[in-house]
Design an enzyme around this catalytic site. Sequence first.
Site, PDB file in Angstrom:
ATOM      1  N   GLU A  51       0.837  -1.198   0.000  1.00 47.35           N
ATOM      2  CA  GLU A  51       0.000   0.000   0.000  1.00 47.35           C
ATOM      3  C   GLU A  51       0.877   1.256   0.000  1.00 47.35           C
ATOM      4  O   GLU A  51       1.914   1.293   0.639  1.00 47.35           O
ATOM      5  CB  GLU A  51      -0.883  -0.006   1.252  1.00 47.35           C
TER       6      GLU A  51
ATOM      7  N   LYS B 233      -9.686   2.795  -2.184  1.00 47.35           N
ATOM      8  CA  LYS B 233      -9.899   2.201  -0.861  1.00 47.35           C
ATOM      9  C   LYS B 233     -11.234   2.642  -0.264  1.00 47.35           C
ATOM     10  O   LYS B 233     -11.531   3.829  -0.161  1.00 47.35           O
ATOM     11  CB  LYS B 233      -8.745   2.613   0.053  1.00 47.35           C
TER      12      LYS B 233
ATOM     13  N   CYS C 291      -5.619  -2.778   2.852  1.00 41.52           N
ATOM     14  CA  CYS C 291      -5.343  -2.678   4.288  1.00 41.52           C
ATOM     15  C   CYS C 291      -6.589  -2.786   5.183  1.00 41.52           C
ATOM     16  O   CYS C 291      -7.091  -3.877   5.416  1.00 41.52           O
ATOM     17  CB  CYS C 291      -4.564  -1.397   4.559  1.00 41.52           C
TER      18      CYS C 291
END
Length: 256
Positions: free
Chosen positions: A42, A107, A141
Site C-alpha cells: 500500500e 480504498k 489494508c
Amino acid sequence: MPGLKITLLQQPLVWMDGPANLRHFDRQLEGITGRDVIVLPEMFTSGFAMEAAASSLAQDDVVNWMTAKAQQCNALIAGSVALQTESGSVNRFLLVEPGGTVHFYDKRHLFRMADEHLHYKAGNARVIVEWRGWRILPLVCYDLRFPVWSRNLNDYDLALYVANWPAPRSLHWQALLTARAIENQAYVAGCNRVGSDGNGCHYRGDSRVINPQGEIIATADAHQATRIDAELSMAALREYREKFPAWQDADEFRLW
C-alpha cells in the site's frame, strides 16, 4: 486450467519520496520473470502519509512506470498509491497490465485512527479484475476488517490485499487473512511493508498467500525485506468449491 504465479514484494518504503521508492522497486523487479502477478505494498511511493497525495507523483507518471515494469516482467503489476484527483485525494490501488490497460480500486474503508477519512475520499465501487483466466478482487489494508465488502458471490478467485499494517496488530492481520480465505472459499494474498515510517509506526510484514482451506502456502519472514512466490491452482480451487459448496448456503444479501 490456468495456474497463477504470484509474487509479493515485502519491502521498506522511503517516507514521502516517490522517485526514491520507484528506484528501489526498479532494483527489486530487475530480473523477475515467469510470474503472472507482482504485488507491491500500500502507498508504495510514499508510505502511509496523510499529506502524501498533495505532493505525490502524478497518476500518469506512476502508471507509466508501472506499465514499463509490467512489460519488463510480462506480469500484472499491482500496488496502491496516494493520488490527487479532480474529486479529491484517494488511496488508489492500481493494477497495470503489460499492454497498458489500467484497472483501479479506491480504498473503501479509511483508517480513522490515523485520520485517513479526513484526508482521503472513500471509494464506493467494488472492482473485479480478470487476468489470465483469474478473477481478482483488489482491496487495501483496513478493508480487511470488514468482511461484507469482500463477500464472495462466486465472482472472484483471489482476494488481493496491499497494506501498511502496523506491527502491534500483526496477529489481527494474520488471523483475518486466514478468515477471509476460509469464509469466501478463495485464495487470499496479503502484501505488507516492513520497516518504520515518518510517524514512528513500525511494520513487521507477515506477507503471505493462503489457500481456500485456510492453509498458508507462502509466507515472508517478519521484519525482513524479501520476496515470496506462490503458484495458485484453479483446478484445486474449483474442486474444493464443488466438493464443499458452503457458498451455496450463504445468506442472501448484498450492499453494493
